[in-house]
Design a protein around this motif. Structure first.
Motif, mmCIF file in Angstrom:
data_model
loop_
_atom_site.group_PDB
_atom_site.id
_atom_site.type_symbol
_atom_site.label_atom_id
_atom_site.label_comp_id
_atom_site.label_asym_id
_atom_site.label_seq_id
_atom_site.Cartn_x
_atom_site.Cartn_y
_atom_site.Cartn_z
ATOM 1 N N ALA B 99 85.721 90.165 106.456
ATOM 2 C CA ALA B 99 87.381 90.247 106.270
ATOM 3 C C ALA B 99 87.918 91.620 105.301
ATOM 4 O O ALA B 99 89.123 91.692 105.999
ATOM 5 C CB ALA B 99 87.079 88.474 106.411
ATOM 6 N N THR B 100 87.462 91.865 104.404
ATOM 7 C CA THR B 100 88.165 92.173 104.173
ATOM 8 C C THR B 100 88.972 93.633 103.993
ATOM 9 O O THR B 100 89.572 94.171 103.598
ATOM 10 C CB THR B 100 87.128 92.919 102.534
ATOM 11 N N HIS B 101 87.720 94.574 105.252
ATOM 12 C CA HIS B 101 87.711 95.470 105.781
ATOM 13 C C HIS B 101 88.154 94.869 107.340
ATOM 14 O O HIS B 101 88.232 96.184 107.817
ATOM 15 C CB HIS B 101 86.668 96.645 105.820
ATOM 16 N N GLY B 102 89.084 94.632 107.898
ATOM 17 C CA GLY B 102 89.160 94.258 108.613
ATOM 18 C C GLY B 102 87.818 94.419 109.669
ATOM 19 O O GLY B 102 88.332 94.374 110.998
ATOM 20 N N ILE B 103 86.307 94.026 109.204
ATOM 21 C CA ILE B 103 85.572 94.296 110.091
ATOM 22 C C ILE B 103 85.223 93.289 111.076
ATOM 23 O O ILE B 103 85.396 91.950 110.886
ATOM 24 C CB ILE B 103 84.212 94.550 109.597
ATOM 25 N N ARG B 107 80.264 93.035 114.949
ATOM 26 C CA ARG B 107 79.562 93.332 113.827
ATOM 27 C C ARG B 107 78.827 92.525 112.729
ATOM 28 O O ARG B 107 77.448 92.952 112.544
ATOM 29 C CB ARG B 107 80.490 94.647 113.051
ATOM 30 N N GLY B 144 79.351 97.804 106.870
ATOM 31 C CA GLY B 144 80.506 98.776 107.502
ATOM 32 C C GLY B 144 79.658 100.286 107.795
ATOM 33 O O GLY B 144 81.138 100.850 107.854
#
Lengths: 273, 301
Positions: B99-103, B107, B144
């Protein structure tokens, strides 16, 4: 297991860390742990339950009450007695929200994903603060109405529109929320569950008791400014000597919490994780 | 591409990492070796900004880790297997990081499948075995799709099948052009996985070379000679740079003379040789030799 999996599927993502995303992450953390729901349920049950029992008891005492006590009768205040419990449950949950990451080692993954670090603490405070405020509002309002039902038969209850009552009820919810945020700040400062809980309980519940051991004029001068004494002035209808007025008291408590946060934020950035 | 320049970490008057300078190239697996307490984990923590260096600098593709706007896409790290809240499921754990990177959660499911945790993805991670926790750590590192992987002792706690899986995975990641930096205190494991080695002891760089070079330079190569006339051969082989030891089989272990030289001398004397073999030290022996003076915790004989 195929080799294709290492490289992500087509239409790959190109995310970057944003405050909104960190907020989402912290919300997921709070909402995917069972203890959050257990604490929330327990807090509501105890807050409402204590309101019912206390108001039932006070409605019985009222008839024999001395006139000066009747003059200071605070039916809304009696219904909010459960905050003495919820400040601890919400405060401890606040501590655990941070220290749980340190004891499990999760903090390394968290700070690895957000190396700027302070957005994590900010998001934790925002998400936890919002959740605690909603929960406290529900708890305080429900406790208020449940308590007034116990007074209704004797017509000694009050309403939310009576002077000062809304301030008492919502103020209690604000106070409990701030204690939760205080827990987060202390947890971030101390980084250990037992240490964080001890600090919180020490400051909120033990400090006012210890102060009672001081000589009278010392106590009168000092006690109003102790964090939980100042913070709880907002939960009472009538002003008593040697206490602060509701909003100044609440403001002072908010400053204590903000100060602790500031120190925790600076240290979070400077300490090794 | 990972670079450490004069990287130093001191705790009080104890120096854990002492002016380390090395770089880790993409496309190959680089092994980070050293005895326990050599400073491997501290170095790795400094590489991803968890610990602040006392001196020096650590960079990922020329920038500090913390200066990358999307660090999970740059570096995937597994520094300790148990970095999971015990009450959270494996899938939820990965979702919070994603969630911190909008992944996307697509994925998350991919990496769960990749590490083979699909059947336990919704179970609380507190009940995971060390091997399962290790796989979850690898999943988090791959989340990531990073260009660089930093893994601290990834084979710890894995069963033989898991060890083989990690080895294959690391080589495949390197073959895809990624930078793969893996620590271990087992030379034998690195010999099977890594092409390049960075060896440290007591926080100092001992070697930065290919696995092949390391064996060649650090190994003490000797020749084993078996003969019925051991005493005669021993006296004739003696010389200023030659050391000859025996072992309990009666064979001579010669260093300072090549097998060819020994063969000629024996032939000149008419001595029968049953065996004449080059002895190449194993990587593990070479590693022990290299780090024996730099071992933090050593038993006193």
């Amino acid at each position: 297991m195929s080799a294709d999996f290492v490289t992500p599927s087509p239409a790959a993502f190109h995310g970057r860390v944003t405050q909104t995303r960190v907020l989402h992450s912290e919300w997921l953390k709070l909402s995917t742990i069972r203890s959050t729901y257990i604490t929330a349920a327990l807090t509501l049950v105890v807050t409402i339950g204590l309101a019912i029992v206390t108001c039932w008891g006070q409605s019985d005492h009222y008839a024999w009450m001395a006139p000066d006590l009747k003059a200071r009768w605070d039916p809304a205040g009696w219904s909010q007695i459960g905050f003495t419990f919820s400040q601890l449950s919400i405060g401890v949950l606040g501590v655990l929200t941070v220290t749980g990451e340190y004891t499990s080692g999760m903090i390394r993954a968290t700070l690895g994903a957000v190396p700027e670090r302070w957005p994590v603490l900010e998001a934790k405070a925002a998400v936890f603060g919002a959740a605690a405020l909603v929960l406290s509002m529900i708890g305080c309002l429900a406790a208020f109405y449940a308590g007034q039902t116990m007074f209704a038969g004797k017509h000694i209850g009050t309403t939310l529109s009576a002077p000062g009552v809304a301030r008492e009820i919502f103020g209690t919810a604000f106070y409990v929320t701030l204690v939760g945020l205080f827990g987060i700040a202390l947890g971030a400062l101390v980084r250990s569950t037992p240490g964080g809980i001890s600090c919180l309980l020490g400051i909120i519940t033990i400090l006012p008791l210890v102060a009672r051991g001081l000589p009278e004029n010392w106590y009168n001068a000092l006690a109003p400014y102790l964090p939980s004494n100042a913070g709880t002035d907002i939960t009472r209808l009538y002003h008593t000597p040697h206490t602060l007025y509701p909003w100044p008291g609440f403001g002072l408590f908010a400053l204590y919490v903000a100060g602790t946060f500031a120190v925790a934020t600076v240290l979070l950035k400077r300490r090794d994780a | 591409m990972l670079e450490a320049s004069a990287l130093t970490k001191r705790y009080g008057d104890k120096t854990a990492v002492d002016h380390l300078t090395f770089s880790v190239r993409p496309g190959i697996v680089t092994g980070f070796l050293g005895p326990n307490g050599a400073g491997k984990s501290t170095t790795m923590r400094m590489l991803i900004g968890l610990d602040l260096p006392t001196e020096g600098r650590a960079t990922v593709r020329g920038r500090s880790y913390a200066d990358h706007p999307a660090p999970l896409h740059e570096v995937g790290a597994m520094l300790q297997a148990r970095a999971v809240h015990p009450g959270r499921s494996a899938r939820d754990h990965l979702r919070t990081l994603a969630a911190t990177h909008g992944i996307p959660s697509r994925r998350v499911d991919e990496v769960i499948d990749l590490v083979g945790l699909r059947s336990v993805a919704t179970r609380r991670a507190g009940g995971f075995s060390l091997g399962m926790a290790q796989r979850l750590g690898v999943a988090a590192a791959l989340l990531g799709d990073p260009a660089t992987l930093i893994l601290d002792e990834p084979v710890n706690g894995l069963d033989p099948e898991g060890v083989l899986w990690i080895r294959t995975l690391l080589k495949r990641l390197a073959a895809e052009g990624r930078t793969v930096f893996v620590s271990s205190h087992l030379m034998s494991e690195m010999a099977l996985t890594a092409e390049h080695l960075v060896i440290i002891g007591r926080g100092r760089l001992l070697a930065d070379c290919s696995v092949a070079d390391f064996t060649r330079s650090a190994a003490k190569n000797t020749v084993r000679a078996r003969t019925p006339d051991a005493e005669l051969l021993r006296t004739r082989l003696a010389g200023p740079d030659v050391t000859i030891t025996g072992d309990d089989t009666g064979d001579l272990i010669v260093s300072g003379r090549t097998a060819e030289q020994i063969g000629r001398i024996a032939a000149g004397l008419g001595i029968v040789l049953y065996q004449l073999t080059d002895q190449v030290a194993s990587l593990e022996e070479a590693f022990m030799e290299q780090t024996k003076d730099a071992t933090e915790y050593q038993a006193v004989a």
